[in-house]
Design a protein around this motif. Structure first.
Motif, PDB file in Angstrom:
ATOM      1  N   UNK A  62       0.806  -1.215   0.000  1.00 59.41           N
ATOM      2  CA  UNK A  62       0.000   0.000   0.000  1.00 59.41           C
ATOM      3  C   UNK A  62       0.843   1.272   0.000  1.00 59.41           C
ATOM      4  N   UNK A  63       2.139   1.136   0.128  1.00 55.86           N
ATOM      5  CA  UNK A  63       3.009   2.310   0.251  1.00 55.86           C
ATOM      6  C   UNK A  63       3.869   2.475  -0.997  1.00 55.86           C
ATOM      7  N   UNK A  72       5.323  10.590  -1.760  1.00 59.07           N
ATOM      8  CA  UNK A  72       4.891   9.396  -1.039  1.00 59.07           C
ATOM      9  C   UNK A  72       3.382   9.279  -1.125  1.00 59.07           C
ATOM     10  N   UNK A  73       2.895   8.058  -1.150  1.00 67.35           N
ATOM     11  CA  UNK A  73       1.455   7.831  -1.111  1.00 67.35           C
ATOM     12  C   UNK A  73       1.159   6.576  -0.317  1.00 67.35           C
ATOM     13  N   UNK A  74       0.003   6.585   0.356  1.00 64.35           N
ATOM     14  CA  UNK A  74      -0.374   5.467   1.209  1.00 64.35           C
ATOM     15  C   UNK A  74      -1.883   5.287   1.163  1.00 64.35           C
ATOM     16  N   UNK A 109      -7.215   7.454   1.156  1.00 62.31           N
ATOM     17  CA  UNK A 109      -5.820   7.511   0.712  1.00 62.31           C
ATOM     18  C   UNK A 109      -5.197   8.819   1.180  1.00 62.31           C
ATOM     19  N   UNK A 110      -3.896   8.784   1.356  1.00 62.58           N
ATOM     20  CA  UNK A 110      -3.125   9.935   1.802  1.00 62.58           C
ATOM     21  C   UNK A 110      -1.911  10.076   0.894  1.00 62.58           C
ATOM     22  N   UNK A 111      -1.700  11.267   0.366  1.00 63.76           N
ATOM     23  CA  UNK A 111      -0.544  11.519  -0.491  1.00 63.76           C
ATOM     24  C   UNK A 111       0.197  12.746   0.000  1.00 63.76           C
ATOM     25  N   UNK A 112       1.482  12.775  -0.257  1.00 68.03           N
ATOM     26  CA  UNK A 112       2.302  13.924   0.112  1.00 68.03           C
ATOM     27  C   UNK A 112       3.482  14.051  -0.817  1.00 68.03           C
ATOM     28  N   UNK A 139       0.376  -5.932  -3.961  1.00 62.20           N
ATOM     29  CA  UNK A 139      -0.627  -5.956  -2.913  1.00 62.20           C
ATOM     30  C   UNK A 139      -1.271  -4.586  -2.780  1.00 62.20           C
ATOM     31  N   UNK A 140      -1.505  -3.935  -3.921  1.00 68.28           N
ATOM     32  CA  UNK A 140      -1.993  -2.562  -3.923  1.00 68.28           C
ATOM     33  C   UNK A 140      -3.510  -2.537  -3.926  1.00 68.28           C
ATOM     34  N   UNK A 141      -4.122  -1.718  -3.073  1.00 64.94           N
ATOM     35  CA  UNK A 141      -5.568  -1.583  -3.156  1.00 64.94           C
ATOM     36  C   UNK A 141      -5.941  -0.914  -4.450  1.00 64.94           C
ATOM     37  N   UNK A 142      -7.079  -1.306  -4.966  1.00 68.96           N
ATOM     38  CA  UNK A 142      -7.489  -0.770  -6.249  1.00 68.96           C
ATOM     39  C   UNK A 142      -7.953   0.669  -6.088  1.00 68.96           C
ATOM     40  N   UNK A 143      -8.166   1.302  -7.191  1.00 75.12           N
ATOM     41  CA  UNK A 143      -8.558   2.698  -7.198  1.00 75.12           C
ATOM     42  C   UNK A 143      -9.889   2.896  -6.510  1.00 75.12           C
TER      43      UNK A 143
END
Length: 896
Positions: A277-278, A329-331, A338-341, A812-816
């Motif tokens: 996820x990161x 970075x994104x999580x 979701x959180x992005x920076x 193992x990425x969550x989908x959109x």
């Protein structure tokens, strides 16, 4: 590249589901009576080699008897899927995903009211690593979407190793002069965004800021001539949105970009890391340049009845140094949050050494001759910090919070030595000008569907902006004298605080007869607190209501017409406000005006796009009407003999009428030609106030022409060649005309066999030693003719290589949690950089293909609407108004 692969996988499901009729019970019409007996089909798609879930696998459910598509789904991050509300009958299940062999399960019987679990369904892998798959894309260089034109810069061969200005000069409707100044349909009052975000890097000089952005980093450029209410009202000419590249694949990579040429050398390093996820990316770019220019100036001034003639020659050597560094970075907190920076740092150090010879004449007799050696330095350090949060409640219902801190520290200094005819230093002069431009922004946005064919969005934004300028002049006698304050030149400071609060609402509606209508309005209130040398500047607060209307109609397949209206604001920038008197050229002095007011512009546009066999055509006509226009005003100096002072004033009105025509021709599958031309008539009129306090009415008018042509050919074994040429005719100014110019370039590239890199060679203006621009200005009190010779003939060798590999079977990425078509309409589509504008998620680390296809059911959430009727609301960027030639080459995948 992974985005492209996933997008293709999801698109395949979308295409199938788009053909799906209203759901019928499997087995044929005779089973209609059992429609009320519903069941659910579940299962898990796993990789046969490691038993791990295959995320984003496509599941298509067919009627076994008729072979018609009934429903479908996309697997979640663990490979699980669920298809609900199934009538009893006999079905066929087909599972597919790129890199795996397709799997079909026949004669699957669903009984009335009984759920069916298929357990683990194993897929055998046909390709293990992404770098073993060749992706050949023939995506159009230029595409049209609902409210914007998109230039796909990543297909541009000639710009590799250059900067953003070399990309923008090839974009339809944009013109970039030889100094790097950008205009849209003849207006330089534009708003430039990076990944949908504003930046103080653009505040002082757009031309200098663009030189800090490497061309290799740009994915696409969006030209938005009619922005919706979601966008800030600033930018009377429109918005240019630069979308940067970002890697969203699982694994580690390092990209190296190297360019060496006679006008500049650059080096770029970009690394990425993604695990589950990161995701994180880190990059840096540096460029050092060198150039030469000469200027011949002749001007006449009339002050107190005395005419003075100035004749000046100058030779300059430029050494610009630019750097750009970014960390993103994104999580994914969970499936709905979701959180992005990101942090972006830029630096610029532009140094110029110039030798000037100035001779002054009165009544035909020379009475003064001076020699000046000038070393000027224009430098800046900028930083942008962004943190964005997105919450998705259900498809198309989203809430976001965005924040940004942006700061730019600038200095614009020069040292000048005054010499005698023998070269000895008579005196020395310094101008020290330190500037600060910083802003803090908070924004929140919400959108939700109101019906099957309508969606509303609204939000609020606050910008807290601070501009400071401290300036002083110093002078010293001889070569070794001590510097003291120069009392004959102004010394002081400007503190300029500007706060902008805005709210907006817009509504999107699609009708059954294929009209797409988006209406909205934005209200912004601006308050200013400014002081110069401790004294308050009286600038009243003001509020502006800026409506926008965008209407498009799909007349028939391949033919779309659209109409648009919007009102825009252009607030003065730092360069226009700065009261520092820049006298590096003592005969051409510039000074800002902190008393400037904003200008207001009404824009009207009619457009048409169509396909005629192998040719795509886009044509539009427009009108632009600006009141209180901010423009440069030149007047003779009343204290310096023969000098002209340039400042800024709100002079009156500007009217522009024009047309743009762009064409893209597919001659062969591997050969495309595109180009276009712009014709504009401009009228300016206003009242100017001279340094002596006297006013006069001034006007000017004329036509402005510009055009561009590009051809690209791709050969076998990774070879490709591209040629480009463009230019602009004379530019109409209030007090004269600036001469036109032309440019051209040719590039050759070769992709390596392993598809991990390429090498290229490009040349520009190689038949022309120098580009010549002649500018003529005049008024009742002065005339000026300047001829600039820019020596920009160049050749450049580029090298790009990627280390590392990206796998997709272990992701193992969550989908959109966001629909890409909504993102494209107001957020720029498939882009990167961890940015967000108006609640539209940008590059959050999710593959573009991660959205649910129509008719699919999301896992663990609210069921998504099934295949939509014709009258349902298109999301922004929907395919109806996006036109490509019907027989344009399609994207394809093939294994090596």
């Amino acid at each position: 590249m992974k985005k492209l692969l996933l997008a293709f996988a999801i698109l395949s499901t979308q295409v199938l589901l788009a053909q799906m009729p209203q759901q019928q019970p499997a087995g044929g019409p005779q089973m209609q009576q059992n429609a009320k007996g519903i069941a659910k089909l579940t299962g898990t798609i796993v990789d046969s080699s490691n038993a791990k879930g295959v995320e984003f696998a496509n599941i298509a459910l067919y009627n076994q008897m008729t072979n018609k598509l009934v429903d479908g789904a996309v697997a979640d991050e663990k490979g699980k899927f669920s298809i609900s509300e199934l009538a009893d009958g006999v079905y066929k299940v087909q599972i597919s995903f790129l890199g795996f062999n397709n799997k079909t399960i026949d004669n699957l019987k669903i009984e009335k009211g009984k759920n069916k679990d298929l357990g683990n369904i194993k897929l055998s892998s046909s390709e293990k690593l992404l770098n073993e798959v060749t992706v050949t894309s023939q995506r159009a260089m230029v595409e049209e979407k609902v409210d914007r034109l998109v230039y796909n810069a990543e297909k541009d061969v000639n710009s590799r190793g250059g900067d953003a200005t070399e990309v923008l000069k090839k974009v339809p409707m944009l013109t970039v002069d030889l100094d790097g100044n950008v205009s849209l349909r003849g207006s330089s009052n534009i708003k430039v965004l990076i990944n949908n975000k504003p930046s103080t890097i653009m505040a002082s000089s757009v031309a200098d800021a663009l030189k800090q952005i490497p061309a290799d980093m740009i994915k696409s450029v969006e030209v938005i001539t009619s922005p919706s209410a979601k966008y800030d009202a600033e930018g009377s000419g429109g918005i240019i949105n630069i979308i940067t590249k970002k890697n969203n694949l699982e694994g580690k990579t390092l990209n190296v970009d190297l360019g060496v040429g006679n006008r500049g050398t650059n080096l770029g390093l970009n690394g990425s890391l993604r695990k589950g996820k990161f995701g994180m990316n880190l990059g840096g770019f540096g460029r050092y340049g060198y150039n030469k220019a000469t200027t011949d100036l002749e001007q006449k001034t009339l002050v107190n009845g005395k005419e003075i003639v100035t004749k000046q020659t100058a030779e300059a050597f430029d050494n610009p140094l630019f750097g750009h560094y970014n960390l993103g970075m994104d999580y994914d907190i969970d499936k709905t949050q979701s959180l992005t920076g990101s942090v972006r740092y830029g630096l610029r150090n532009f140094q110029r050494e110039q030798d000037q010879t100035t001779n002054l004449f009165q009544n035909g007799t020379q009475f003064s001759s001076t020699l000046r050696n000038i070393n000027s330095r224009d430098a800046s350090n900028s930083v942008d910090v962004n943190v964005d949060y997105l919450k998705t409640f259900k498809p198309q219902q989203e809430w976001s919070i965005s924040s940004q801190y942006s700061r730019n520290d600038l200095l614009n200094n020069f040292d000048a030595d005054l010499l005698n005819t023998s070269g000895s230093i008579l005196s020395r002069q310094k101008n020290i000008n330190n500037n600060l431009n910083q802003e803090v922004t908070f924004q929140t946005d919400y959108q939700t569907p109101l019906s099957k064919n309508g969606m509303i969005e609204f939000g609020a934004k606050g910008i807290f902006r601070q501009v400071n300028s401290d300036y002083t002049y110093q002078i010293a006698e001889g070569a070794n004298g001590t510097f003291d304050t120069d009392a004959s030149r102004p010394t002081g400071n400007l503190n300029y605080d500007q706060n902008v609060g805005g709210v907006y609402a817009s509504y999107l509606l699609s009708t059954k007869n294929k009209y797409n209508i988006k209406i909205g309005s934005r209200y912004e209130y601006t308050s200013i607190d400014a002081t110069q040398d401790g004294k308050a500047i009286d600038i009243p607060s003001y509020g502006n209501l800026v409506p926008s209307v965008n209407i498009s109609k799909n007349v028939r397949e391949g033919l779309t017409v659209k109409a648009a209206y919007n009102r825009r604001i252009q607030r003065p920038g730092l360069q226009q406000l700065n009261p520092n008197l820049n006298a590096s050229n003592i005969q051409n002095i510039t000074v800002g005006n902190p008393n400037l007011r904003p200008e207001l512009t009404d824009n009207f546009e009619l457009g048409l796009s169509t396909n005629i066999k192998k040719t795509y055509i886009n044509a539009s006509i427009f009108g632009r009407f600006t009141d209180n226009v901010i423009t440069q005003i030149r007047q003779p100096s009343d204290s310096l003999a023969g000098a002209i002072v340039t400042t800024y004033q709100n002079i009156g009105k500007q009217q522009a009428y024009g047309t743009n025509i762009f064409m893209n021709l597919y001659i062969l599958p591997n050969w495309t030609v595109n180009g276009g031309f712009d014709v504009m008539y401009m009228f300016l009129e206003g009242t100017t106030t001279g340094l002596n306090g006297l006013s006069q009415t001034v006007s000017n008018e004329g036509f402005v022409l510009s055009g561009r042509l590009m051809s690209s050919v791709n050969f076998k074994n990774g070879w490709g060649i591209q040629a480009w040429g463009g230019g602009r005719g004379a530019q109409v100014q209030l007090q004269g005309r600036q001469g036109g110019f032309g440019m051209y370039s040719v590039g050759l590239k070769k992709d390596f066999k392993n598809k991990k890199g390429s090498i290229g060679l490009a040349g520009e203006n190689f038949f022309t030693p120098a580009r010549v621009i002649r500018t003529e200005l005049n008024s009742p009190l002065f005339s000026q003719v300047s001829v600039n010779n820019l020596y920009n003939r160049g050749v450049r060798l580029t090298l790009n290589y990627k280390f590392g590999s990206m796998t997709f079977n272990d992701r193992k990425k969550t989908r959109s949690v966001k629909n890409d078509d909504i993102k494209e309409g107001d957020g720029g589509g498939d882009n990167g950089g961890g940015q967000m504008q108006g609640g539209q998620q940008q590059g959050s680390g999710r593959p573009q293909g991660g959205q649910m296809p129509q008719g699919a059911k999301p896992q663990g959430g609210t069921p998504q609407q099934s295949a939509k009727p014709q009258g349902q609301a298109p999301q922004q960027g929907a395919k109806t108004p996006q036109q490509k030639p019907a027989n344009a080459p399609k994207e394809k995948e093939k294994g090596n």
